[in-house]
Design a protein around this motif. Structure first.
Motif, PDB file in Angstrom:
ATOM      1  N   MET A   1      -2.726  -9.946 -10.360  1.00  9.66           N
ATOM      2  CA  MET A   1      -3.331 -10.298  -9.070  1.00  9.66           C
ATOM      3  C   MET A   1      -3.270  -9.082  -8.146  1.00  9.66           C
ATOM      4  O   MET A   1      -2.246  -8.426  -8.037  1.00  9.66           O
ATOM      5  CB  MET A   1      -2.546 -11.478  -8.470  1.00  9.66           C
ATOM      6  CG  MET A   1      -2.977 -11.909  -7.104  1.00  9.66           C
ATOM      7  SD  MET A   1      -2.566 -13.620  -6.663  1.00  9.66           S
ATOM      8  CE  MET A   1      -0.928 -13.464  -5.956  1.00  9.66           C
ATOM      9  N   ARG A   2      -4.402  -8.803  -7.469  1.00 13.95           N
ATOM     10  CA  ARG A   2      -4.408  -7.724  -6.465  1.00 13.95           C
ATOM     11  C   ARG A   2      -3.907  -8.310  -5.144  1.00 13.95           C
ATOM     12  O   ARG A   2      -4.393  -9.357  -4.708  1.00 13.95           O
ATOM     13  CB  ARG A   2      -5.819  -7.197  -6.275  1.00 13.95           C
ATOM     14  CG  ARG A   2      -6.342  -6.391  -7.455  1.00 13.95           C
ATOM     15  CD  ARG A   2      -7.822  -6.119  -7.290  1.00 13.95           C
ATOM     16  NE  ARG A   2      -8.132  -5.200  -6.189  1.00 13.95           N
ATOM     17  CZ  ARG A   2      -9.340  -5.095  -5.630  1.00 13.95           C
ATOM     18  NH1 ARG A   2     -10.340  -5.859  -6.034  1.00 13.95           N
ATOM     19  NH2 ARG A   2      -9.546  -4.237  -4.647  1.00 13.95           N
ATOM     20  N   VAL A   3      -2.947  -7.638  -4.529  1.00 12.09           N
ATOM     21  CA  VAL A   3      -2.366  -8.120  -3.274  1.00 12.09           C
ATOM     22  C   VAL A   3      -2.254  -6.957  -2.293  1.00 12.09           C
ATOM     23  O   VAL A   3      -1.736  -5.889  -2.648  1.00 12.09           O
ATOM     24  CB  VAL A   3      -0.955  -8.727  -3.518  1.00 12.09           C
ATOM     25  CG1 VAL A   3      -0.300  -9.130  -2.204  1.00 12.09           C
ATOM     26  CG2 VAL A   3      -1.046  -9.930  -4.452  1.00 12.09           C
ATOM     27  N   VAL A   4      -2.744  -7.175  -1.075  1.00  9.85           N
ATOM     28  CA  VAL A   4      -2.629  -6.142  -0.040  1.00  9.85           C
ATOM     29  C   VAL A   4      -1.263  -6.252   0.627  1.00  9.85           C
ATOM     30  O   VAL A   4      -0.826  -7.355   0.962  1.00  9.85           O
ATOM     31  CB  VAL A   4      -3.732  -6.339   1.035  1.00  9.85           C
ATOM     32  CG1 VAL A   4      -3.606  -5.290   2.125  1.00  9.85           C
ATOM     33  CG2 VAL A   4      -5.107  -6.311   0.401  1.00  9.85           C
ATOM     34  N   VAL A   5      -0.601  -5.135   0.790  1.00  4.43           N
ATOM     35  CA  VAL A   5       0.666  -5.135   1.528  1.00  4.43           C
ATOM     36  C   VAL A   5       0.340  -4.748   2.971  1.00  4.43           C
ATOM     37  O   VAL A   5      -0.007  -3.600   3.254  1.00  4.43           O
ATOM     38  CB  VAL A   5       1.694  -4.178   0.902  1.00  4.43           C
ATOM     39  CG1 VAL A   5       2.995  -4.212   1.690  1.00  4.43           C
ATOM     40  CG2 VAL A   5       1.959  -4.561  -0.549  1.00  4.43           C
ATOM     41  N   ALA A   6       0.425  -5.742   3.858  1.00  4.39           N
ATOM     42  CA  ALA A   6      -0.065  -5.573   5.227  1.00  4.39           C
ATOM     43  C   ALA A   6       1.025  -5.015   6.136  1.00  4.39           C
ATOM     44  O   ALA A   6       1.529  -5.683   7.034  1.00  4.39           O
ATOM     45  CB  ALA A   6      -0.587  -6.906   5.763  1.00  4.39           C
ATOM     46  N   THR A   7       1.403  -3.777   5.884  1.00  3.92           N
ATOM     47  CA  THR A   7       2.362  -3.105   6.761  1.00  3.92           C
ATOM     48  C   THR A   7       2.136  -1.598   6.689  1.00  3.92           C
ATOM     49  O   THR A   7       1.730  -1.077   5.651  1.00  3.92           O
ATOM     50  CB  THR A   7       3.828  -3.417   6.379  1.00  3.92           C
ATOM     51  OG1 THR A   7       4.696  -2.703   7.259  1.00  3.92           O
ATOM     52  CG2 THR A   7       4.153  -3.018   4.954  1.00  3.92           C
ATOM     53  N   GLY A   8       2.415  -0.932   7.795  1.00  2.00           N
ATOM     54  CA  GLY A   8       2.356   0.525   7.811  1.00  2.00           C
ATOM     55  C   GLY A   8       3.743   1.119   7.692  1.00  2.00           C
ATOM     56  O   GLY A   8       3.919   2.335   7.758  1.00  2.00           O
ATOM     57  N   ASN A   9       4.749   0.270   7.494  1.00  2.00           N
ATOM     58  CA  ASN A   9       6.141   0.722   7.453  1.00  2.00           C
ATOM     59  C   ASN A   9       6.507   1.088   6.007  1.00  2.00           C
ATOM     60  O   ASN A   9       6.605   0.224   5.135  1.00  2.00           O
ATOM     61  CB  ASN A   9       7.031  -0.422   7.985  1.00  2.00           C
ATOM     62  CG  ASN A   9       8.507  -0.079   7.980  1.00  2.00           C
ATOM     63  OD1 ASN A   9       9.000   0.594   7.085  1.00  2.00           O
ATOM     64  ND2 ASN A   9       9.227  -0.566   8.981  1.00  2.00           N
ATOM     65  N   ALA A  10       6.720   2.395   5.770  1.00  2.00           N
ATOM     66  CA  ALA A  10       6.962   2.876   4.403  1.00  2.00           C
ATOM     67  C   ALA A  10       8.243   2.269   3.812  1.00  2.00           C
ATOM     68  O   ALA A  10       8.318   2.017   2.605  1.00  2.00           O
ATOM     69  CB  ALA A  10       7.045   4.397   4.395  1.00  2.00           C
ATOM     70  N   GLY A  11       9.231   2.035   4.675  1.00  2.00           N
ATOM     71  CA  GLY A  11      10.487   1.438   4.192  1.00  2.00           C
ATOM     72  C   GLY A  11      10.261   0.032   3.656  1.00  2.00           C
ATOM     73  O   GLY A  11      10.779  -0.349   2.597  1.00  2.00           O
ATOM     74  N   LYS A  12       9.455  -0.731   4.383  1.00  2.00           N
ATOM     75  CA  LYS A  12       9.142  -2.091   3.927  1.00  2.00           C
ATOM     76  C   LYS A  12       8.341  -2.046   2.628  1.00  2.00           C
ATOM     77  O   LYS A  12       8.581  -2.838   1.717  1.00  2.00           O
ATOM     78  CB  LYS A  12       8.324  -2.837   4.988  1.00  2.00           C
ATOM     79  CG  LYS A  12       9.107  -3.277   6.199  1.00  2.00           C
ATOM     80  CD  LYS A  12       8.196  -4.134   7.073  1.00  2.00           C
ATOM     81  CE  LYS A  12       8.827  -4.514   8.380  1.00  2.00           C
ATOM     82  NZ  LYS A  12       7.921  -5.341   9.208  1.00  2.00           N
ATOM     83  N   VAL A  13       7.364  -1.140   2.543  1.00  2.00           N
ATOM     84  CA  VAL A  13       6.528  -1.034   1.332  1.00  2.00           C
ATOM     85  C   VAL A  13       7.416  -0.782   0.118  1.00  2.00           C
ATOM     86  O   VAL A  13       7.265  -1.433  -0.915  1.00  2.00           O
ATOM     87  CB  VAL A  13       5.475   0.100   1.478  1.00  2.00           C
ATOM     88  CG1 VAL A  13       4.743   0.330   0.158  1.00  2.00           C
ATOM     89  CG2 VAL A  13       4.482  -0.240   2.577  1.00  2.00           C
ATOM     90  N   ARG A  14       8.361   0.144   0.243  1.00  2.00           N
ATOM     91  CA  ARG A  14       9.278   0.463  -0.864  1.00  2.00           C
ATOM     92  C   ARG A  14      10.053  -0.771  -1.298  1.00  2.00           C
ATOM     93  O   ARG A  14      10.161  -1.081  -2.475  1.00  2.00           O
ATOM     94  CB  ARG A  14      10.301   1.515  -0.408  1.00  2.00           C
ATOM     95  CG  ARG A  14      10.001   2.931  -0.883  1.00  2.00           C
ATOM     96  CD  ARG A  14      11.203   3.858  -0.720  1.00  2.00           C
ATOM     97  NE  ARG A  14      11.818   3.823   0.602  1.00  2.00           N
ATOM     98  CZ  ARG A  14      11.381   4.522   1.650  1.00  2.00           C
ATOM     99  NH1 ARG A  14      10.310   5.279   1.529  1.00  2.00           N
ATOM    100  NH2 ARG A  14      11.990   4.458   2.814  1.00  2.00           N
ATOM    101  N   GLU A  15      10.602  -1.481  -0.320  1.00  2.00           N
ATOM    102  CA  GLU A  15      11.424  -2.649  -0.645  1.00  2.00           C
ATOM    103  C   GLU A  15      10.589  -3.761  -1.270  1.00  2.00           C
ATOM    104  O   GLU A  15      11.016  -4.423  -2.211  1.00  2.00           O
ATOM    105  CB  GLU A  15      12.152  -3.146   0.615  1.00  2.00           C
ATOM    106  CG  GLU A  15      13.197  -2.145   1.094  1.00  2.00           C
ATOM    107  CD  GLU A  15      13.983  -2.620   2.313  1.00  2.00           C
ATOM    108  OE1 GLU A  15      13.947  -3.821   2.637  1.00  2.00           O
ATOM    109  OE2 GLU A  15      14.641  -1.778   2.945  1.00  2.00           O
TER     110      GLU A  15
END
Ligand code: IMP
Length: 199
Positions: A1-15
């Motif tokens: 499934m393709r899912v957009v990660v709706a944040t600009g916070n790199a720390g959150k993206v990593r986690e």
């Protein structure tokens, strides 16, 4: 499934990427999409603003996290306003501001809260919540993580969140708990609708 990660916070993206790797989802960034202003007064409202805007704009399910630090001696502040505490421009300045406010304060209890929302383009949402209690130090320790991590020692630990690896932080953190609930719900494929998990 393709899912957009709706944040600009790199720390959150990593986690988020690490916590959900097992699902095999293809996580996509915002690719230039600007998220709406976070005008809500609750984590749920702000998570919905971000996740629903991204899901509608991209026509894909979108995942957002809204989170914050609630300090007991400050009556739960900064809470949903953690990212703009004292109008300070970055994590280092916000940590200094928090330390100033807490100078001489004995009660150093605090709590992180994360609300993770998965929104679908048809308006359906799933909500997952996680919390982590701990205490605030009088100075920063550690280089990892982001935000208030260098000041926060979780209950039962001696290290700050910034002294842990992403994997270690995930096993105990507010966001890790919310994402673990999402993972458990999706492990065997998309769950039936009306799923709301609270941890
Ligand atoms: P949001 O992007 O509006 O959800 O802002 C969340 C803010 O809360 C971040 O910018 C940090 O200041 C703080 N925060 C949330 N989660 C964490 C965490 O895991 N560690 C440290 N600070 C966090």
């Amino acid at each position: 499934m393709r899912v957009v990660v709706a944040t600009g916070n790199a720390g959150k993206v990593r986690e988020i990427a690490e916590a959900l790797s097992e699902l095999g989802w293809q996580l996509e960034g915002l690719n230039g999409l600007t998220l709406p202003e976070e005008t809500g007064t609750t984590y749920e409202e702000n998570a919905a603003l971000k996740a629903c805007a991204a899901a509608l704009a991209k026509g894909l399910p979108a995942l957002a996290d809204d989170s914050g630090l609630e300090v007991a001696a400050l009556d739960g502040q900064p809470g949903v306003y953690s990212a703009r505490f004292g109008n300070r421009p970055n994590d280092t300045e916000r940590n200094l501001y928090l330390l100033e406010k807490m100078r001489g304060v004995q009660d150093r209890r605090a709590k992180f809260v994360s609300v993770v929302m998965l929104a679908y383009p048809d308006g359906h949402v799933e909500t997952y919540r996680g919390e982590l209690t701990g205490t605030l130090l009088e100075g920063p320790r550690g280089e990892n993580g982001f935000g208030y991590d260098p000041l926060f020692v979780p209950d039962g630990e001696t290290r700050t969140l910034a002294e842990m690896t992403v994997a270690e932080k995930r096993t105990i953190s507010h966001r890790g708990r919310a994402l673990a609930a999402l993972l458990a719900t999706h492990r065997n494929g998309p769950p039936p609708r009306e799923t709301v998990r609270t941890e």
